[in-house]
Design a protein around this motif. Structure first.
Motif, short mmCIF file in Angstrom:
data_model
loop_
_atom_site.label_atom_id
_atom_site.label_comp_id
_atom_site.label_asym_id
_atom_site.label_seq_id
_atom_site.Cartn_x
_atom_site.Cartn_y
_atom_site.Cartn_z
N ARG A 192 65.07 87.10 75.80
CA ARG A 192 64.14 86.30 76.51
C ARG A 192 63.08 85.56 76.08
N ALA A 193 63.37 85.98 74.47
CA ALA A 193 62.01 85.66 73.62
C ALA A 193 62.65 84.43 73.47
N ALA A 194 64.04 84.03 73.18
CA ALA A 194 64.72 83.24 71.95
C ALA A 194 64.37 81.94 73.30
N VAL A 195 65.19 82.22 74.63
CA VAL A 195 64.84 81.45 75.65
C VAL A 195 63.32 80.81 75.98
N ALA A 196 62.64 81.76 75.65
CA ALA A 196 61.13 80.92 75.55
C ALA A 196 60.77 80.24 74.92
N ALA A 197 60.99 80.57 73.91
CA ALA A 197 60.64 79.81 72.91
C ALA A 197 61.61 77.68 72.56
N GLY A 198 62.47 78.03 73.46
CA GLY A 198 63.12 77.46 73.56
C GLY A 198 64.71 76.79 73.37
N ALA A 199 65.66 77.71 72.68
CA ALA A 199 66.34 78.20 73.02
C ALA A 199 67.96 77.71 74.82
N SER A 200 69.03 77.56 74.82
CA SER A 200 69.21 76.48 76.36
C SER A 200 70.83 77.02 76.05
N VAL A 201 71.34 77.37 75.68
CA VAL A 201 72.69 77.90 75.57
C VAL A 201 73.27 79.31 75.10
N GLY A 202 74.02 79.24 75.51
CA GLY A 202 74.58 81.06 75.05
C GLY A 202 76.00 80.45 74.49
N THR A 203 75.91 80.72 73.35
CA THR A 203 77.49 80.01 72.21
C THR A 203 78.41 81.47 73.06
N HIS A 204 79.60 81.10 73.55
CA HIS A 204 80.77 81.26 74.20
C HIS A 204 80.41 82.49 74.37
N LEU A 205 80.05 83.37 75.56
CA LEU A 205 79.06 84.01 76.28
C LEU A 205 80.09 85.00 76.55
N PHE A 206 79.27 86.42 76.04
CA PHE A 206 79.99 87.65 76.16
C PHE A 206 80.77 88.60 74.83
N ASN A 207 81.55 86.99 74.22
CA ASN A 207 82.01 87.26 72.66
C ASN A 207 81.27 87.60 72.39
N GLY A 208 81.52 87.79 71.28
CA GLY A 208 80.72 88.35 69.59
C GLY A 208 78.69 88.57 69.80
N MET A 209 78.76 89.09 70.96
CA MET A 209 77.31 90.13 72.01
C MET A 209 77.51 91.73 72.44
N ARG A 210 75.95 91.98 71.92
CA ARG A 210 76.11 93.27 72.46
C ARG A 210 76.19 93.38 73.65
N PRO A 211 77.32 93.96 74.19
CA PRO A 211 77.88 94.20 75.78
C PRO A 211 76.50 95.05 76.60
#
Length: 369
Positions: A192-211
Motif C-alpha cells: 500500500r505504501a508503494a501504491v501511495a508513492a505512485g506504483a500503478s501496476v501489479g506485475t503478473h499478479l499472484f506469480n512471484g508474490m507472497r501468497p
C-alpha cells in the motif's frame, strides 16, 4: 484513401454485431453500425502486450536490436501491434546497453518502450529471475537510464520492501515512468505504501508474490484493492488456474485487469532447451521452466492465445478484448493514442474468425503481410 473494415466490431462499450470501422491516414475516422453486414469476422483493436521477453526464437533480454526487431515482428503476426520489450534482472552495464540499443526502435515505433523487470526484486520471490543480479533499487541507476533512453524507458518492476524502493517509485513516477510491484515478499502495508508513492501496476499478479493469507493479505490483495492499479494476468492455464483468472478479473474489473504473455524466446517455437537471463530453461509441452529448480520461466504464450484462453475461461469477449488492448494501453500511458476502436486513435486492428484465430492484422492503417 479511406478504408472500411466490416464485421462484429468490439468497442470499449460493447459489441456492434453489424458494424464497420472506417479509417484514413492511419487513424480511425468512424466506428458505426452497418446493417448490410452479415456474419462478419470479429474486428478487435490491436493487442497491447506490456510484458514480454521475446518470441519466435528471439529475445529482448540481451539488448540485441536485431533480435528485438524480429521478436516484435513475431508478436505482430499474432495481433500484438504494441509491446514493451521486457528485460530480466541484469547487471547495470547490460541495462545501459539495452537502453541504448532499443531507444532507436522505440523512436521508430517498433517498440512502445522498455520494461525493466528487475533487478530490484525479492530474493525470496525471484522465480526465474537470476538471483546473482538482484539488488536494492538505485535512484542513480534509474535516473541515468531514464536520461539515456530519452522517453524509451516506460516501466520498471520492483519489490517495495527493498531499501530505497519508495524513493525509486517516486523518481519513476516523477519522470512519467510506470512503477510496477512484482517479485515481492512485501506485506500488505508495504505494498500500500508503494501504491501511495505512485506504483500503478501489479506485475503478473499472484506469480512471484507472497501468497494471500487471512491474517497478512500481502501484495495480491493490496494491488487488487487499489483503484488506480492495473493487475497483469498471464492467461495460459499454467501461471494461473482459470478460476483464479476469473476471480481476479471480476474483482479488479476489466478496466483494471490486463492480459500479458510474459513470453520468452520459445514462444512459437518447438519444445527444447532455451536460455533466460543467463539461466537454462527447458520447454516441455509448451511450458517453460528453469532447468535448475523447475520454476516457471515466463511463457510460450501469444496475445491471441491469451484472448482465446480468457474467453474459454468464461470472460465475456468485450471484457477480454478490453483486457488485451484498452486496459494495458492506458496502464502504460498510451490510451490516448491506441488500444481501442475509437475515432481519432491509431488504426490498429485484428480480424479474428469465429474461433478467435487471427485472420489479418492492421497496424497504423496498413495490413501486415
Amino acid at each position: 484513401m479511406a478504408t472500411r473494415v466490416n464485421g462484429k466490431v468490439v468497442t470499449p462499450t460493447g459489441v456492434i454485431r453489424q458494424g464497420c470501422v472506417e479509417l484514413d491516414g492511419g487513424r480511425i475516422t468512424a466506428v458505426a453500425e452497418y446493417p448490410s453486414v452479415r456474419d462478419g469476422h470479429w474486428i478487435v483493436p490491436g493487442f497491447v502486450d506490456m510484458h514480454t521477453h521475446g518470441g519466435g526464437g528471439d529475445t529482448f533480454t540481451t539488448g540485441d536490436a536485431e533480435q528485438a526487431r524480429r521478436a516484435a515482428d513475431f508478436h505482430l503476426r499474432h495481433g500484438t501491434t504494441t509491446l514493451l520489450a521486457s528485460l530480466v534482472s541484469s547487471p547495470f552495464a547490460l541495462m545501459r546497453a539495452a537502453t541504448e540499443a532499443f531507444a532507436p526502435l522505440v523512436a521508430e515505433g517498433v517498440l512502445a518502450g522498455i520494461h525493466f523487470e528487475g533487478p530490484y526484486l525479492s530474493a525470496a520471490r525471484c522465480g526465474a529471475q537470476n538471483p546473482e543480479f538482484l539488488r536494492d533499487p538505485s535512484t542513480d541507476e534509474l535516473a541515468e537510464l531514464i536520461e539515456l533512453g530519452d522517453g524509451a524507458v516506460r516501466m520498471v518492476t520492483l519489490a517495495p520492501e527493498r531499501d530505497g524502493a519508495l524513493e525509486a517509485v517516486k523518481l519513476l513516477t516523477a519522470h512519467r515512468v510506470v512503477a510496477a510491484v512484482g517479485h515481492t515478499d512485501a506485506t500488505y502495508d508495504q505494498t500500500r505504501a508503494a501504491v501511495a508513492a505512485g506504483a500503478s501496476v501489479g506485475t503478473h499478479l499472484f506469480n512471484g508474490m507472497r501468497p494471500v493469507h487471512h491474517r497478512e493479505p500481502g501484495p495480491v490483495v493490496a494491488l487488487l484493492d487499489a483503484p488506480n492499479v492495473v493487475c497483469e494476468l498471464v492467461a495460459d492455464g499454467v501461471h494461473l488456474h482459470d478460476g483464479m483468472l476469473a476471480f481476479a478479473t471480476s474483482t479488479a474489473g476489466p478496466e483494471r485487469a490486463a492480459l500479458i504473455t510474459d513470453a520468452m524466446a520459445a514462444a512459437g517455437m518447438p519444445d527444447g532447451d532455451y536460455e533466460l537471463g543467463g539461466q537454462a530453461v527447458t520447454v516441455a509441452g509448451g511450458v517453460a521452466r528453469l532447468a535448475r529448480d523447475g520454476a516457471i520461466a515466463g511463457s510460450t504464450l501469444t496475445m491471441d492465445e491469451a484472448l482465446r484462453h480468457a474467453v474459454a475461461a468464461g470472460i465475456p469477449i468485450a471484457d477480454a478484448v478490453r483486457m488485451a488492448a484498452t486496459t494495458p494501453a492506458r496502464a502504460i500511458g498510451l490510451g490516448d493514442r491506441l488500444g481501442a476502436l475509437q475515432v481519432g486513435l491509431r488504426a490498429d486492428l485484428v480480424v479474428l474468425d469465429d474461433e478467435l484465430n487471427v485472420v489479418r492484422v492492421m497496424r497504423g492503417g496498413s495490413w501486415v503481410e
